[in-house]
Motif scaffolding. Structure first.
Motif, PDB file in Angstrom:
ATOM      1  N   GLU A 160       0.824  -1.218   0.000  1.00 11.73           N
ATOM      2  CA  GLU A 160       0.000   0.000   0.000  1.00 11.73           C
ATOM      3  C   GLU A 160       0.853   1.261   0.000  1.00 11.73           C
ATOM      4  O   GLU A 160       0.575   2.212  -0.727  1.00 11.73           O
ATOM      5  CB  GLU A 160      -0.958  -0.004   1.196  1.00 11.73           C
ATOM      6  CG  GLU A 160      -2.142  -0.901   0.905  1.00 11.73           C
ATOM      7  CD  GLU A 160      -3.163  -0.979   2.033  1.00 11.73           C
ATOM      8  OE1 GLU A 160      -2.836  -0.539   3.167  1.00 11.73           O
ATOM      9  OE2 GLU A 160      -4.265  -1.492   1.776  1.00 11.73           O
ATOM     10  N   ASP A 206       0.819   4.007  -2.970  1.00 12.51           N
ATOM     11  CA  ASP A 206       0.526   5.417  -2.697  1.00 12.51           C
ATOM     12  C   ASP A 206       1.604   6.312  -3.288  1.00 12.51           C
ATOM     13  O   ASP A 206       1.303   7.317  -3.940  1.00 12.51           O
ATOM     14  CB  ASP A 206       0.466   5.660  -1.175  1.00 12.51           C
ATOM     15  CG  ASP A 206      -0.910   5.322  -0.624  1.00 12.51           C
ATOM     16  OD1 ASP A 206      -1.832   5.145  -1.455  1.00 12.51           O
ATOM     17  OD2 ASP A 206      -1.052   5.228   0.608  1.00 12.51           O
ATOM     18  N   ARG A 251       1.347   6.459  -7.032  1.00  9.85           N
ATOM     19  CA  ARG A 251       0.219   7.277  -7.500  1.00  9.85           C
ATOM     20  C   ARG A 251       0.621   8.744  -7.500  1.00  9.85           C
ATOM     21  O   ARG A 251       0.348   9.476  -8.431  1.00  9.85           O
ATOM     22  CB  ARG A 251      -0.998   7.076  -6.594  1.00  9.85           C
ATOM     23  CG  ARG A 251      -1.793   5.844  -6.973  1.00  9.85           C
ATOM     24  CD  ARG A 251      -3.149   5.798  -6.254  1.00  9.85           C
ATOM     25  NE  ARG A 251      -3.601   4.416  -6.260  1.00  9.85           N
ATOM     26  CZ  ARG A 251      -3.447   3.568  -5.248  1.00  9.85           C
ATOM     27  NH1 ARG A 251      -2.891   3.960  -4.113  1.00  9.85           N
ATOM     28  NH2 ARG A 251      -3.850   2.328  -5.359  1.00  9.85           N
ATOM     29  N   LYS A 252       1.291   9.174  -6.413  1.00  8.45           N
ATOM     30  CA  LYS A 252       1.712  10.570  -6.294  1.00  8.45           C
ATOM     31  C   LYS A 252       2.772  10.915  -7.325  1.00  8.45           C
ATOM     32  O   LYS A 252       2.819  12.017  -7.850  1.00  8.45           O
ATOM     33  CB  LYS A 252       2.259  10.836  -4.895  1.00  8.45           C
ATOM     34  CG  LYS A 252       1.137  10.978  -3.882  1.00  8.45           C
ATOM     35  CD  LYS A 252       1.656  11.457  -2.533  1.00  8.45           C
ATOM     36  CE  LYS A 252       0.630  11.222  -1.457  1.00  8.45           C
ATOM     37  NZ  LYS A 252       1.067  10.248  -0.452  1.00  8.45           N
TER      38      LYS A 252
END
Ligand SMILES: Nc1nc2c(ncn2[C@@H]2O[C@H](COP(=O)(O)OP(=O)(O)OP(=O)(O)O)[C@@H](O)[C@H]2O)c(=O)[nH]1
Ligand SMILES: [Mg+2]
Length: 346
Positions: free
Chosen positions: A129, A133, A136-137
């Motif tokens: 996870e 994350d 994605r950023k």
């Protein structure tokens, strides 16, 4: 190979560690700390070869252990020192309590196995996870790695260990640096009560192990420690009185070898008779690389005779005339019990 002994507090990890490594005889390994130790992997074939060659030195392969303190209970997690120590192990041996605790709490090996495996899954899920994350950023969406991690996420999110996933060699390589805990091969050792030293693992634990892709054995760590204290001559009678034919150490090693698909090949000579551990399916150059990386790089070919043929014929010369001593090349898949002489360029 290196195995990590894991499990909840007071399940008997340190007792088993001491019994396996023989450290209980001298200064026993400390409780509540990280302990390191090793055992020789006994192999009657090495004993026999050593008797035939009478070498200056006989070397068995070693199995190394790390014993870490267990979390007190479900959800507590492992401390960072323990996690670091476990990052490098090839496999986990999960010790679950099979004897009633001091405060009378009955044993529930199946529950402990399910709970501990769930902790490994949560640990890996958190890693995945966090990485997703970040990606994605950083606009890493849509890359091969992102899609791969999403696939792992979907699997872990169902509470399933990565051990149960099929990965290609390429994926295995690509994901290795994450050092996922639920990916490690798992051997469950039910630490049974003294009276059950020869018992099979309870059926529920056996089923639980199968569900998470683990192997399982049952033993009694404190009895194993007692066996180690005895004179070798006294051991058979003591084992027989418990309904055992061999110490748990032997079963433990076999189970670990099976779990990791490990096999042994041998090198022989007047200087040294020695066993080497490789993975089933390894080709000759990789096997040679266990001895030294130069032997893998400069591998030309290997002279191979199988232990069974060698012992049956009694000498290298006889093996040669009978056609049992072969020359094998780079594509040869080494067999358990092969005796090899490696030719290489330097
Ligand atoms: N009856 C019985 N008691 C055992 C056995 N193995 C360990 N014990 C007892 O259980 C307690 C815990 O044993 P340890 O080996 O220290 O357990 P551990 O898993 O290393 O515990 P932590 O290091 O705290 O995680 C000790 O009091 C042992 O004497 C066993 O086979 N039978
Ligand atoms: Mg301990």
């Amino acid at each position: 190979m290196k195995a990590g002994l894991v499990g909840y507090a007071q399940s008997g990890k340190t007792t088993l560690f001491n019994a396996l490594t023989g450290l209980h005889k001298g200064g026993a390994a400390g409780r509540g700390q990280v302990n390191l130790g090793a055992i020789k992997v006994p192999d009657p074939r090495i004993d026999k070869l050593s008797a035939m060659f009478k070498p200056k030195k006989t070397t068995f392969t070693e199995m190394r252990f790390v014993d870490v303190p267990g979390p007190a209970g479900k959800g507590t997690g492992l401390d960072s020192e323990s996690l670091r120590a476990l990052a490098e192990v090839d496999a986990f041996c999960l010790v679950v309590r099979g004897f009633p605790a001091l405060d009378g709490t009955p044993a529930d090996p199946a529950r402990e196995l399910a709970d501990f495996d769930a902790e490994l899954v949560l640990h890996d899920l958190a890693i995945v996870e966090k990485r997703l994350d970040r990606m994605r950023k950083e606009h890493g969406k849509g890359t091969g790695e992102f899609l791969e991690l999403e696939r792992l996420h979907g699997h872990l999110d169902q509470g399933l260990p990565l051990r149960l996933m099929q990965w290609s060699d390429a994926e295995e390589k690509e994901l290795a640096h994450y050092a996922f805990l639920s990916r490690r091969p798992l051997l469950v050792a039910v630490n049974a009560a003294e009276g059950d030293a020869a018992a099979l693992p309870p059926a529920a634990a056996e089923r639980g192990a199968r569900t998470v892709g683990a192997e399982i054995i049952s033993l009694c760590a404190s009895v194993e420690a007692e066996i180690g204290d005895l004179d070798p001559a006294e051991q058979p009678e003591f084992l027989a009185s418990l309904g055992l034919t061999e110490p748990a150490r032997a079963r433990f090693i076999r189970a670990a070898y099976h779990l990791l698909a490990l096999i042994s090949y041998f090198t022989v000579g007047e200087d040294e008779v020695r066993a080497w551990t490789i993975r089933r399916g390894d080709k000759a150059p990789r096997a040679a690389g266990r001895i030294h990386s130069d032997l893998e790089r400069g591998f030309i070919r290997a002279e191979v005779v199988h232990y069974d043929d060698f012992v049956a014929l009694g000498s290298e010369a006889k093996a040669r005339t009978e056609g049992k001593l072969r020359l094998e090349g780079k594509e040869y898949v080494v067999k358990d019990g092969d005796i090899m002489n490696i030719r290489h360029s330097s």
